[in-house]
Design a protein around this motif. Structure first.
Motif, PDB file in Angstrom:
ATOM      1  N   TYR A 560       0.812  -1.220   0.000  1.00  0.00           N
ATOM      2  CA  TYR A 560       0.000   0.000   0.000  1.00  0.00           C
ATOM      3  C   TYR A 560       0.849   1.276   0.000  1.00  0.00           C
ATOM      4  CZ  TYR A 560      -4.229  -2.744   1.015  1.00  0.00           C
ATOM      5  OH  TYR A 560      -5.285  -3.614   0.963  1.00  0.00           O
ATOM      6  N   ASP A 561       2.109   1.172   0.396  1.00  0.00           N
ATOM      7  CA  ASP A 561       2.982   2.351   0.396  1.00  0.00           C
ATOM      8  C   ASP A 561       3.085   2.981  -0.989  1.00  0.00           C
ATOM      9  OD1 ASP A 561       3.484   2.082   3.084  1.00  0.00           O
ATOM     10  OD2 ASP A 561       5.453   1.156   2.835  1.00  0.00           O
ATOM     11  N   ALA A 562       2.850   2.183  -2.023  1.00  0.00           N
ATOM     12  CA  ALA A 562       2.978   2.691  -3.400  1.00  0.00           C
ATOM     13  C   ALA A 562       2.026   3.848  -3.675  1.00  0.00           C
ATOM     14  CB  ALA A 562       2.733   1.563  -4.402  1.00  0.00           C
ATOM     15  N   TYR A 563       0.883   3.883  -2.991  1.00  0.00           N
ATOM     16  CA  TYR A 563      -0.054   4.986  -3.188  1.00  0.00           C
ATOM     17  C   TYR A 563       0.547   6.331  -2.765  1.00  0.00           C
ATOM     18  CZ  TYR A 563      -4.248   2.214  -4.269  1.00  0.00           C
ATOM     19  OH  TYR A 563      -5.184   1.402  -4.870  1.00  0.00           O
ATOM     20  N   LEU A 564       1.472   6.278  -1.809  1.00  0.00           N
ATOM     21  CA  LEU A 564       2.016   7.509  -1.244  1.00  0.00           C
ATOM     22  C   LEU A 564       3.419   7.824  -1.755  1.00  0.00           C
ATOM     23  CD1 LEU A 564       0.781   7.150   2.457  1.00  0.00           C
ATOM     24  CD2 LEU A 564      -0.332   8.277   0.529  1.00  0.00           C
ATOM     25  N   SER A 565       3.870   7.089  -2.768  1.00  0.00           N
ATOM     26  CA  SER A 565       5.170   7.407  -3.365  1.00  0.00           C
ATOM     27  C   SER A 565       5.071   8.744  -4.086  1.00  0.00           C
ATOM     28  CB  SER A 565       5.585   6.316  -4.351  1.00  0.00           C
ATOM     29  OG  SER A 565       4.734   6.326  -5.492  1.00  0.00           O
ATOM     30  N   ASN A 587      -5.221   5.450   2.270  1.00  0.00           N
ATOM     31  CA  ASN A 587      -4.271   4.480   2.798  1.00  0.00           C
ATOM     32  C   ASN A 587      -4.535   4.175   4.263  1.00  0.00           C
ATOM     33  OD1 ASN A 587      -2.851   3.992   0.431  1.00  0.00           O
ATOM     34  ND2 ASN A 587      -0.890   4.124   1.463  1.00  0.00           N
ATOM     35  N   GLU A 588      -4.946   5.179   5.022  1.00  0.00           N
ATOM     36  CA  GLU A 588      -5.330   4.922   6.407  1.00  0.00           C
ATOM     37  C   GLU A 588      -6.463   3.896   6.450  1.00  0.00           C
ATOM     38  OE1 GLU A 588      -4.173   6.378   9.572  1.00  0.00           O
ATOM     39  OE2 GLU A 588      -2.491   6.564   8.176  1.00  0.00           O
ATOM     40  N   VAL A 589      -7.436   4.058   5.553  1.00  0.00           N
ATOM     41  CA  VAL A 589      -8.562   3.127   5.491  1.00  0.00           C
ATOM     42  C   VAL A 589      -8.084   1.735   5.087  1.00  0.00           C
ATOM     43  CG1 VAL A 589     -10.713   2.566   4.295  1.00  0.00           C
ATOM     44  CG2 VAL A 589     -10.274   4.916   5.029  1.00  0.00           C
ATOM     45  N   LYS A 590      -7.212   1.669   4.093  1.00  0.00           N
ATOM     46  CA  LYS A 590      -6.727   0.364   3.617  1.00  0.00           C
ATOM     47  C   LYS A 590      -5.973  -0.370   4.715  1.00  0.00           C
ATOM     48  CE  LYS A 590      -6.474   1.470  -1.316  1.00  0.00           C
ATOM     49  NZ  LYS A 590      -7.337   0.362  -1.765  1.00  0.00           N
ATOM     50  N   TRP A 591      -5.093   0.312   5.422  1.00  0.00           N
ATOM     51  CA  TRP A 591      -4.374  -0.334   6.527  1.00  0.00           C
ATOM     52  C   TRP A 591      -5.331  -0.753   7.632  1.00  0.00           C
ATOM     53  CZ3 TRP A 591      -0.714   4.254   5.650  1.00  0.00           C
ATOM     54  CH2 TRP A 591       0.352   3.871   4.813  1.00  0.00           C
ATOM     55  N   ARG A 682      -0.589   2.095   9.875  1.00  0.00           N
ATOM     56  CA  ARG A 682       0.377   1.354   9.055  1.00  0.00           C
ATOM     57  C   ARG A 682       1.182   0.395   9.920  1.00  0.00           C
ATOM     58  NH1 ARG A 682       5.734   1.635   7.601  1.00  0.00           N
ATOM     59  NH2 ARG A 682       6.244   0.978   5.454  1.00  0.00           N
ATOM     60  N   LYS A 683       1.698   0.894  11.036  1.00  0.00           N
ATOM     61  CA  LYS A 683       2.496   0.050  11.920  1.00  0.00           C
ATOM     62  C   LYS A 683       1.660  -1.092  12.485  1.00  0.00           C
ATOM     63  CE  LYS A 683       5.739   3.700  13.315  1.00  0.00           C
ATOM     64  NZ  LYS A 683       6.214   4.540  14.439  1.00  0.00           N
ATOM     65  N   LYS A 684       0.409  -0.800  12.823  1.00  0.00           N
ATOM     66  CA  LYS A 684      -0.471  -1.847  13.343  1.00  0.00           C
ATOM     67  C   LYS A 684      -0.699  -2.943  12.298  1.00  0.00           C
ATOM     68  CE  LYS A 684      -4.097  -0.581  15.719  1.00  0.00           C
ATOM     69  NZ  LYS A 684      -5.471  -0.107  16.059  1.00  0.00           N
ATOM     70  N   ALA A 685      -0.955  -2.523  11.048  1.00  0.00           N
ATOM     71  CA  ALA A 685      -1.176  -3.501   9.975  1.00  0.00           C
ATOM     72  C   ALA A 685       0.059  -4.364   9.767  1.00  0.00           C
ATOM     73  CB  ALA A 685      -1.554  -2.779   8.688  1.00  0.00           C
TER      74      ALA A 685
END
Length: 727
Positions: A560-565, A587-591, A682-685
């Motif tokens: 999912y990090d790719a969305y925020l590149s 991305n918050e929702v996805k994680w 993100r860290k939780k996911a």
């Protein structure tokens, strides 16, 4: 056999096909009966309003507000005549599903009674609560306002007794809280950019449309068996279960005769779909037992996506009528094929030219190669983003296994197109594309078979298949818009870059065709790494893909990090599809959704392991121990030892399995507790992926071993051999 399991299997075995009320008319008579399509618009709207609405739809324009009341009045009259009592704005929140709030048509008449009323204001805009849907922090509980707004390009329809109006869903501050809004933005972007490039070949082109043909795969399970499996009912997949001795290894289910119960369900579903204007055409058995597929005729992407979401809802309702439960999870059963939703995607002009289809002239073929090269460049440049668009907790179980493509994005082109791309890369101008060739099989009764210019590659996630690209990596439960908005936005951006370069060269006096060929050559060279026609399952390809610089990450939270590149943010900003705020929120929702799905599965698995499996295994273990003890009492010691040896081995193995299960469940619970304290989504996911999932795999392995050892009569859950075969 456990009482619940016994009753469930007995019920499933007694099921008979439900009779379907088949309309006397042919499909063309009742097709679209429940849709406010152009035929209904023409019938129920004043001519001036009808013309204005059609013009707005065809030319991607806003409908002037003064026409809204007329549209609402005509829509209401049609809906009431067809049994509707309520209306709703039907939208797509960030849950991969749909949402709706129903309001009746009634209003006070001022005389103590009511009248049925529906105004333009009610049609155009509503205000659903925006705080209770996933928003990634855009909306908080104390900031509840959100707006849904009518999408004129997707026709309203009646579902049950409710008039459903497709809408977008945005926050009070204007950010998208849904999938439809950015999808429409992406389609507008690819329309404008595609038109710029298409006009190099035909100046009369006014629009470029994106088309989608989805292939929806799904499993059917008897309703009684479904409810006897808490894991299926709560998570959509089996969290445990040893594979059946017979599953798909004989390859006898694929395209086989459709069971009568399933055929009755399929017919019922087709009739309901056709009434709703969903052009479902194809149905067949898929590879795995109890797995099936339906597919429609291609439609414009936005409408096709709405229809896919609608058919998934209708499938569940029709399934219940036939005592089935429809499983849309990507991997409901281990060891057999998972379910995808292949997205067949193409572009075409308003003049009827398919841009990924070879033509009959050099100019037409140059246009074809140009658009193919641009798509390849876009997918190469954004291959990590394209993968992120189909990544999910559920699809992760499917990718790379049992005919599903791997989690590495590559493009298959086939021999003929590959040769042409190689020639262009090497400076040769070869735009001659051969027609289909004939082949005979040496039997006079069989006519000549026309062979396509490309084969198929089932291990390719993004394959060229003649006149379209087949994006095979999409998961069966997902909203197609997740992939379509990313793909169309990336292609639109590349189309604009290409058009700018050609315009610059042309203005400097360079020949148009020469400029196009020069830029196409550069695109082919720069995207060479994404082109792969081989076996995507091989270990060699994984190594090669990494060397080529393709994204090979398999952890969904990291994908999912790719969305925020930087490249993704810049591309989405240039095309106007998603702002940085919207990207970060999504991305918050996805994680968060990833974490919650694994969390639910872990809780269900822990409950089943400790409260269902361990007690049954212990009971059987005690039975074996009692047998050993009684053998010792009856027989001399030597004989008793010989007679009891196998039981003692089984007892010891069971003890080991149960010990590990208890330890792993405790460790899994501890890992969840640690993860749940983490505030950063993100860290939780990542902790759920790295620390919780491995325990689940170990627990499942041990339970599946126990299933083979415990007496079948007392095993509490329906087994794969019972779940996977329609009776």
């Amino acid at each position: 056999m456990s009482t619940l399991r016994f009753k469930a299997v007995e019920q499933a075995m007694g099921r008979k096909a439900v009779s379907v009320a088949i309309p006397e008319e042919r499909p063309e008579v009742y097709y679209g009966k429940q849709v406010f399509n152009r035929q209904k618009m023409f019938e129920y709207l004043p001519k001036q309003t009808f013309d204005a609405l059609v013009d707005a739809i065809d030319n991607r324009k806003s409908l002037p507000r003064e026409y809204a009341d007329n549209v609402a009045q005509g829509m209401k009259q049609w809906a009431l005549e067809n049994g509707a009592r309520h209306y709703t704005h039907w939208f797509q929140p960030l849950t991969d599903g749909t949402a709706e709030k129903h309001d009746s048509f009634i209003e006070h008449d001022g005389k103590g009674g009511v009248i049925e009323k529906f105004t333009g204001k009610m049609l155009v805009q509503q205000e659903p609560d925006a705080s209770s849907f996933p928003s990634g922090g855009i909306r908080n509980t104390f900031e509840a306002r959100g707006y849904s707004a009518w999408d004129i390009s997707s026709p309203a329809f009646i579902l049950g007794e409710t008039l459903c109006i497709p809408t977008i869903f945005i926050s009070y501050t204007g950010e998208s809280l849904d999938y439809k809004t950015p999808l429409l933005r992406a389609l507008n972007a690819v329309d404008k950019a595609g038109t710029r490039v298409a006009r190099f070949f035909d100046p009369e082109v006014k629009h470029v449309n994106a088309y989608l043909g989805w292939e929806q795969e799904y499993f059917l399970v008897d309703e009684a068996l479904y409810f006897a499996r808490p894991d299926l009912a709560l998570t959509g997949r089996t969290l445990m279960g040893h594979e059946s001795a017979k599953n798909q290894q004989l390859e006898d289910h694929y395209f086989g005769a459709i069971p009568s119960r399933v055929e009755a369900f399929m017919l019922d579903l087709e009739i309901e779909a056709h009434k709703l204007g969903i052009p479902v055409k194809t149905r067949h058995n898929e590879v795995a037992p109890n797995q099936f597929e339906l597919a429609p005729i291609f439609e414009e992407v936005n409408l096709a996506n709405d229809h896919n979401l609608l058919i998934m809802s209708v499938m569940n309702e029709v399934g219940k009528r036939h005592n089935f439960r429809v499983l849309l999870h990507e991997k409901p059963f281990a060891g057999v094929n998972g379910s995808g939703k292949h997205n067949n995607w193409s572009l075409g002009t308003d003049k009827g030219v398919l841009l990924f289809s070879p033509g009959k002239t050099q100019k037409e073929n140059l246009q074809f190669i140009t658009f193919v090269a641009i798509v390849m460049a876009a997918v190469h440049k954004h291959n990590a983003l394209i993968k992120a668009s189909i990544a999910s907790a559920t699809n992760a179980h499917r990718l790379g296994a049992n005919e599903a493509p791997p989690a590495i994005i590559s493009i298959f082109t086939g021999d003929q197109l590959s040769h042409i791309l190689d020639d262009i890369k090497n400076g040769k101008v070869n735009l001659e594309l051969s027609d289909k060739e004939g082949m005979t099989v040496g039997v006079n009764q069989i006519p000549e078979i026309m062979i396509d210019s490309t084969d198929r590659n089932r291990t390719s996630p993004f394959a060229f298949v003649g006149n379209r690209f087949e994006f095979r990596a999409m998961g069966s439960s997902a909203n197609c818009a997740t992939a379509m908005l990313a793909l169309n936005a990336a292609v639109a951006d590349e189309l604009n870059i290409f058009a700018d370069k050609i315009q610059d060269r042309f203005e400097k006096g360079e020949d148009l065709n020469k400029a196009i060929l020069t830029e196409v050559k550069e695109l082919v060279e720069s995207s060479e790494a994404i082109h792969f026609d081989g076996n995507g399952y091989s270990d060699e390809w994984k190594e090669e893909a990494s060397k080529r610089g393709l994204d090979c990450e398999t952890s969904v939270p990291l994908i999912y990090d790719a969305y925020l590149s930087d490249s993704s943010k810049e591309m989405f900003n240039r095309t106007g599809v998603l702002s940085d705020v919207e990207l970060e929120a999504r991305n918050e929702v996805k994680w968060e959704m990833y974490t919650k799905k694994i969390q639910i599965e872990a809780r269900v698995l822990g409950d089943l392991a400790i409260n269902h499996i361990i007690p049954v295994a212990t009971r059987y273990q005690l039975t074996l121990l009692d047998n050993v003890r009684k053998m010792a009492e009856v027989f001399p010691k030597v004989d008793a030892d010989n007679f009891s040896a196998d039981d003692l081995v089984t007892i010891a193995k069971m003890a080991d399995h149960m010990k590990v299960i208890k330890q792993e469940v405790a460790a899994m619970v501890d890992a969840r507790r640690v993860a749940n304290k983490i505030k950063d989504e993100r860290k939780k996911a990542l902790v759920y992926h790295d620390e919780v999932l491995p325990h689940m795999d170990t627990i499942r392995y041990r339970i599946d071993k126990l299933e083979l050892m415990v007496d079948n009569e007392i095993w509490p859950l329906p087994k794969y051999r019972e779940l996977l075969f329609i009776r």
